[in-house]
Design a protein around this motif. Structure first.
Motif, short mmCIF file in Angstrom:
data_model
loop_
_atom_site.label_atom_id
_atom_site.label_comp_id
_atom_site.label_asym_id
_atom_site.label_seq_id
_atom_site.Cartn_x
_atom_site.Cartn_y
_atom_site.Cartn_z
N ASP A 1 5.76 10.65 -10.77
CA ASP A 1 4.63 11.07 -9.94
C ASP A 1 3.50 10.05 -9.93
O ASP A 1 2.39 10.35 -9.51
CB ASP A 1 4.10 12.43 -10.40
CG ASP A 1 3.68 12.43 -11.86
OD1 ASP A 1 4.12 11.52 -12.61
OD2 ASP A 1 2.92 13.33 -12.25
N ILE A 2 3.77 8.84 -10.40
CA ILE A 2 2.80 7.76 -10.36
C ILE A 2 3.55 6.46 -10.12
O ILE A 2 4.71 6.31 -10.54
CB ILE A 2 1.98 7.69 -11.67
CG1 ILE A 2 0.81 6.72 -11.52
CG2 ILE A 2 2.87 7.33 -12.86
CD1 ILE A 2 -0.19 6.81 -12.67
N VAL B 1 0.84 -1.20 0.00
CA VAL B 1 0.00 0.00 0.00
C VAL B 1 0.87 1.25 0.00
O VAL B 1 0.61 2.22 -0.72
CB VAL B 1 -0.96 0.00 1.20
CG1 VAL B 1 -1.74 1.31 1.29
CG2 VAL B 1 -1.92 -1.18 1.11
N LYS B 2 1.94 1.23 0.80
CA LYS B 2 2.85 2.38 0.84
C LYS B 2 3.50 2.60 -0.52
O LYS B 2 3.61 3.74 -1.00
CB LYS B 2 3.92 2.16 1.91
CG LYS B 2 3.40 2.15 3.33
CD LYS B 2 4.53 1.89 4.32
CE LYS B 2 4.01 1.87 5.76
NZ LYS B 2 5.09 1.58 6.73
N ALA B 3 3.94 1.53 -1.16
CA ALA B 3 4.57 1.66 -2.47
C ALA B 3 3.57 2.16 -3.51
O ALA B 3 3.91 2.96 -4.38
CB ALA B 3 5.16 0.32 -2.91
N ALA B 4 2.32 1.69 -3.41
CA ALA B 4 1.29 2.14 -4.35
C ALA B 4 1.06 3.64 -4.23
O ALA B 4 0.78 4.32 -5.22
CB ALA B 4 -0.01 1.38 -4.10
N ASP C 1 -3.67 5.24 -9.17
CA ASP C 1 -2.42 5.39 -8.42
C ASP C 1 -1.27 4.61 -9.02
O ASP C 1 -0.10 4.98 -8.87
CB ASP C 1 -2.62 4.93 -6.97
CG ASP C 1 -3.73 5.67 -6.28
OD1 ASP C 1 -3.47 6.75 -5.72
OD2 ASP C 1 -4.88 5.19 -6.32
N VAL C 2 -1.60 3.48 -9.67
CA VAL C 2 -0.57 2.56 -10.16
C VAL C 2 -0.92 2.11 -11.57
O VAL C 2 -2.08 1.77 -11.85
CB VAL C 2 -0.45 1.31 -9.25
CG1 VAL C 2 0.72 0.43 -9.70
CG2 VAL C 2 -0.30 1.70 -7.79
N LEU D 1 -5.65 2.49 -6.36
CA LEU D 1 -6.24 1.79 -7.50
C LEU D 1 -5.14 1.50 -8.52
O LEU D 1 -4.31 2.36 -8.83
CB LEU D 1 -7.33 2.64 -8.14
CG LEU D 1 -8.57 2.93 -7.30
CD1 LEU D 1 -9.51 3.88 -8.03
CD2 LEU D 1 -9.29 1.63 -6.93
N VAL D 2 -5.15 0.28 -9.03
CA VAL D 2 -4.18 -0.16 -10.04
C VAL D 2 -4.94 -0.39 -11.34
O VAL D 2 -6.04 -0.95 -11.33
CB VAL D 2 -3.48 -1.46 -9.61
CG1 VAL D 2 -2.40 -1.86 -10.62
CG2 VAL D 2 -2.90 -1.33 -8.22
#
Length: 421
Positions: free
Chosen positions: A341-342, A69-72, A321-322, A301-302
């Motif tokens: 930035d993403i 979640v942090k990496a996302a 987000d991803v 959201l990926v």
């Protein structure tokens, strides 16, 4: 420990030469059957009372959030988190043994005990950083008026494709009473995994779901739905709008049931030319993202599209987000095109899991180095292939855990952390 740059085999970010195949993103079908409730002697899960809001949509991040979640979110992490698309499935002996006992895919993906058992099989074997619910992108269809069957040879079959205004009359708002097994499974997975890994939900994008509803099942040409864009655009737009509404609610439902993060599979979006994707897929993904942003603002959201090399910048425009990269996109090129930035996800070629372990190790390091030290979730560029050696999957996650970003300074612009092994 050694800096990643000391490994000559991964000292540069170069393109790969593996040829893409048009393989399905879903988990696979093995036939239909009556719904039953199974109890496993190994583990018994006690159902909890059905609730739309067992886990509220968080409005703020927490230091206890799982690594993925942090990496996302693009936050600093000590190493790249890793999971695999289709990480629960037929390549695992324990899954094949269970599938022999319960041969219906819909039984396995629509029965709470079976969903949880299968979802946890790779968690117990490999301890990935993400535990994705065992389900299918077609699972919610009956809940909004589109029944489907699964035939052993043909796969998913929709007996009454929607091709007219009359067909649209069958659609209705999504009924979550028909999807309790999804919510219940996510709640149990959240309890079982805790904060040790992210619990992942997923949905199909409206265009991808519409291909099944319009074509009546799987297709190689997409001629019916593509011609509909020109011959009956008002019908297709109405269908896609209804799907966007239903899937938006389905994403929120998964988050409220326990999903830390949700992936949107526009599996067949890559079958559209980029300008057509901009018209017929992106607006409906935009709508999903907008709804989720308002109701679950901190849920990452990926977005993944199979064959997305020509769509990366347009995918970024959805506001997810991803961005998941398939293996035909060079990771360095993808990062350069998308910017810092993403977050990005991927993108080891699944075929590398059939190679030697040293070759797999080098490719993982190359991908991680090209992706950069922030905002990267290590994954395959597509789902795990049938026949993949379990030892290779285990090695993949062992290597991922061995990689460490040696430092995170306050001024990231002045000094970038290095990856060490």
């Amino acid at each position: 420990m050694n800096s990643l740059s000391s490994f000559p085999s991964v000292s540069c970010c170069c393109s790969l030469s593996w040829k893409s195949s048009n393989s399905i993103v879903q988990l696979g079908f093995l036939g239909n059957g009556p719904k039953r409730f199974f109890v496993f002697p190994k583990r018994k899960f006690t159902p909890t009372k059905f609730s739309r809001a067992s886990v509220s949509c968080s409005s703020s991040s927490s230091s206890s959030d799982p690594l993925l979640v942090k990496a996302a979110r693009g936050e600093p992490v000590e190493r790249p988190p890793a999971w695999m698309m289709r990480q629960a499935g037929r390549y695992m002996a324990v899954y094949r043994k269970l599938a022999e006992k319960y041969p219906s895919f819909r039984d396995r993906s629509e029965t709470t005990d079976l969903i949880v058992e299968i979802s946890l099989q790779p968690w117990e074997a490999f301890h990935p950083d993400g535990v994705i619910i065992f389900s299918d992108i077609l699972t919610p269809l009956p809940a909004f008026g589109v029944p489907f069957d699964i035939e052993e040879v043909r796969g998913p079959v929709i007996q009454s494709p929607i091709l007219s205004e009359e067909g649209l009359k069958a659609l209705h708002p999504i009924d979550f009473e028909k999807l309790q097994f999804v919510g219940e499974s996510l709640r149990i997975l959240r309890q079982e995994v805790g904060e040790q890994a992210a619990v992942l939900g997923f949905v199909g994008a409206p265009w991808t779901i519409a291909t099944y509803i319009v074509e009546g099942g799987t297709t190689r040409t997409y001629t019916t739905i593509k011609s509909m864009c020109h011959k009956a655009p008002h019908i297709l737009k109405a269908l896609l709008s209804h799907l966007a509404d239903a899937i938006s609610e389905y994403v929120v439902y998964q988050v409220e049931s326990g999903a830390h993060c949700v992936q949107i599979f526009d599996s067949w979006g890559g079958q559209l030319p980029p300008d057509m994707w901009e018209l017929w897929s992106k607006p409906y993904i935009d709508k999903i993202v907008s709804v989720v942003r308002k109701r679950c603002p901190e849920t990452p959201l990926v977005l993944y599209i199979n064959g997305n090399g020509g769509l990366l910048e347009r995918m970024k425009g959805t506001g997810v987000d991803v961005i998941g990269l398939d293996w035909t996109v060079d990771m360095a090129d993808g990062r350069n095109r998308l910017g810092n930035d993403i977050s990005i996800q991927g993108n080891v070629d699944p075929a590398y899991l059939f190679s030697t372990l040293p070759a797999l190790t080098d490719e993982i390091k190359r991908v991680v180095k090209c992706a950069g030290p922030r905002g990267h979730i290590l994954n395959l560029g597509h789902g795990v292939l049938v026949g993949t050696p379990e030892a290779a999957v285990s090695h993949f996650f062992d290597v991922a855990r061995s990689l460490k970003f040696d430092t995170f300074v306050e001024d990231h612009a002045k000094e970038k952390p290095k990856l060490v092994v």
